[in-house]
Design a protein around this motif. Structure first.
Motif, PDB file in Angstrom:
ATOM      1  N   CYS A 147       0.819  -0.961   0.116  1.00 30.03           N
ATOM      2  CA  CYS A 147       0.140   0.055  -0.118  1.00 30.03           C
ATOM      3  C   CYS A 147       0.844   1.250  -0.151  1.00 30.03           C
ATOM      4  CB  CYS A 147      -0.923   0.003   1.258  1.00 30.03           C
ATOM      5  SG  CYS A 147      -2.136  -1.283   1.083  1.00 30.03           S
ATOM      6  N   PHE A 148       1.871   1.258   0.637  1.00 34.01           N
ATOM      7  CA  PHE A 148       2.787   2.616   0.866  1.00 34.01           C
ATOM      8  C   PHE A 148       3.673   2.495  -0.515  1.00 34.01           C
ATOM      9  CE2 PHE A 148       7.035   4.498   1.497  1.00 34.01           C
ATOM     10  CZ  PHE A 148       6.781   5.253   2.394  1.00 34.01           C
ATOM     11  N   ASP A 151       0.948   4.432  -2.892  1.00 32.35           N
ATOM     12  CA  ASP A 151       0.547   5.624  -2.059  1.00 32.35           C
ATOM     13  C   ASP A 151      -1.034   5.337  -1.887  1.00 32.35           C
ATOM     14  OD1 ASP A 151       0.846   7.994  -1.084  1.00 32.35           O
ATOM     15  OD2 ASP A 151       0.198   9.083  -2.936  1.00 32.35           O
ATOM     16  N   ASP A 152      -1.304   4.222  -1.286  1.00 38.16           N
ATOM     17  CA  ASP A 152      -2.629   3.868  -0.988  1.00 38.16           C
ATOM     18  C   ASP A 152      -2.892   4.294   0.509  1.00 38.16           C
ATOM     19  OD1 ASP A 152      -5.278   2.791  -0.527  1.00 38.16           O
ATOM     20  OD2 ASP A 152      -4.583   0.696  -1.005  1.00 38.16           O
ATOM     21  N   HIS A 153      -3.310   5.530   0.883  1.00 36.06           N
ATOM     22  CA  HIS A 153      -3.328   6.001   2.160  1.00 36.06           C
ATOM     23  C   HIS A 153      -4.703   5.149   3.236  1.00 36.06           C
ATOM     24  CE1 HIS A 153      -3.636   8.432   5.777  1.00 36.06           C
ATOM     25  NE2 HIS A 153      -4.920   8.776   5.322  1.00 36.06           N
ATOM     26  N   PHE A 157      -3.913   2.450   6.352  1.00 34.76           N
ATOM     27  CA  PHE A 157      -4.784   2.832   7.498  1.00 34.76           C
ATOM     28  C   PHE A 157      -5.695   1.488   7.872  1.00 34.76           C
ATOM     29  CE2 PHE A 157      -8.653   4.486   9.682  1.00 34.76           C
ATOM     30  CZ  PHE A 157      -8.160   4.986  10.872  1.00 34.76           C
ATOM     31  N   ARG A 179      -3.696  12.753   6.182  1.00 32.11           N
ATOM     32  CA  ARG A 179      -2.552  12.286   5.438  1.00 32.11           C
ATOM     33  C   ARG A 179      -1.047  12.789   6.166  1.00 32.11           C
ATOM     34  NH1 ARG A 179      -2.003   9.828   0.367  1.00 32.11           N
ATOM     35  NH2 ARG A 179      -0.115   9.245   1.427  1.00 32.11           N
ATOM     36  N   ASN A 180      -0.310  12.067   6.522  1.00 25.11           N
ATOM     37  CA  ASN A 180       0.709  12.531   7.164  1.00 25.11           C
ATOM     38  C   ASN A 180       2.017  11.452   6.477  1.00 25.11           C
ATOM     39  OD1 ASN A 180       3.058  13.018   8.835  1.00 25.11           O
ATOM     40  ND2 ASN A 180       1.820  12.950  10.633  1.00 25.11           N
ATOM     41  N   PRO A 181       2.665  12.032   5.401  1.00 24.11           N
ATOM     42  CA  PRO A 181       3.717  11.078   4.788  1.00 24.11           C
ATOM     43  C   PRO A 181       4.921  10.515   5.740  1.00 24.11           C
ATOM     44  CG  PRO A 181       3.058  12.761   3.299  1.00 24.11           C
ATOM     45  CD  PRO A 181       2.384  13.113   4.421  1.00 24.11           C
ATOM     46  N   GLU A 184       3.639   7.879   7.868  1.00 21.84           N
ATOM     47  CA  GLU A 184       3.511   6.670   7.148  1.00 21.84           C
ATOM     48  C   GLU A 184       4.612   6.012   6.852  1.00 21.84           C
ATOM     49  OE1 GLU A 184       1.299   8.167   3.733  1.00 21.84           O
ATOM     50  OE2 GLU A 184      -0.391   8.200   4.664  1.00 21.84           O
TER      51      GLU A 184
END
Length: 275
Positions: A147-148, A151-153, A157, A179-181, A184
């Protein structure tokens, strides 16, 4: 507030925030946190204690791990911070930071570069998620990494909710996550360490220990804390009615009171309920 850089044994740069004056406390933040994770508690303690708050490796502005992260690396990081403190310190950790604090307390005292850290004065842990480690986490790490990379937020989660086992009703109450890259990315590295960890590592009964918990935290945390308390029968244990895993942020005055009382009593094993 001041910040300093500390070098770990492998050269990783750790940024450490320092606040207040007095006996030193090193505060280890949980997953998704950073230099400001302890702001609510700092307001209650900086008048009496010198607080050292490192951003753990993988969390800006500290360096990223050079490869797959491990608790062994992070114990070396904490050791380097303790050497920088240069006085016997109280070690406090919340959530993942509490698991790291337990690892640090159980590790043999070893030099960090040319210096050996002073012995810990006390150890305080708030709800270490010891159930979230080992083989169960490996497939969740793989899913999270996928997912990372995409970029699948929402996918990230969802995986984190499986790791922490937060009930759906509680997760829904918080609404869609922001969102908090940086967080993550930090979670990705924490999952690496958790997947390679063992839930049966040895605690250190020789260090005066305080175990903190919210009485309303969801399963399996209550059984996890019961097992930890059984492994540390001389530890003091405080449970706060009406609080959960978010107590350090939502009720920092309770944590500050528990810490002050514990330190004042010299780390005695008196049991108690939250006030």
């Amino acid at each position: 507030m001041t910040t300093i850089d500390v070098r770990s044994a492998d050269g990783t740069r750790l940024t450490v925030r320092r606040e207040g004056t007095g006996d030193p406390i090193v505060l280890l933040h949980g997953s998704g946190g950073g230099l400001h994770s302890w702001d609510p508690l700092i307001a209650h303690l900086a008048d009496s204690y010198e607080l050292w708050i490192p951003a753990r490796r993988g969390y800006a502005p500290s360096d990223l791990p050079p490869g797959r992260k491990s608790f062994q690396q992070e114990v070396a990081d904490v050791t380097a911070v303790l050497v920088a403190v240069a006085r016997p310190a109280h070690l406090v950790g919340a959530s993942y930071g509490a698991t790291l604090a337990l690892h640090t307390a159980a590790a043999p005292l070893s030099p960090a570069g040319p210096a050996t850290p002073p012995a810990l004065r006390t150890l305080t842990v708030f709800e270490p998620p010891l159930f979230a480690s080992g083989p169960r986490i490996a497939p969740l790490l793989d899913r999270y990494r996928d997912c990372f990379d995409r970029d699948d937020h929402a996918g990230m989660f969802a995986v984190l909710n499986e790791v922490t086992q937060v009930p759906r009703r509680i997760a829904a109450a918080f609404g869609p996550p922001t969102r908090n890259p940086a967080a993550e990315l930090g979670w990705l590295h924490d999952l690496e360490a958790l997947a390679d960890d063992s839930p049966a590592f040895v605690a250190n009964p020789a260090i005066p220990t305080l175990i903190l918990q919210g009485a309303d935290t969801w399963d399996p945390m209550p059984a996890t804390i019961d097992a930890l308390a059984a492994a540390l029968p001389h530890a003091r244990r405080v449970s706060w009615p009406g609080q959960s895993h978010f107590a350090p942020s939502l009720a920092p005055e309770l944590m500050a009171t528990a810490l002050r009382d514990f330190f004042a009593d010299g780390g005695s094993a008196q049991q108690g309920q939250g006030l």
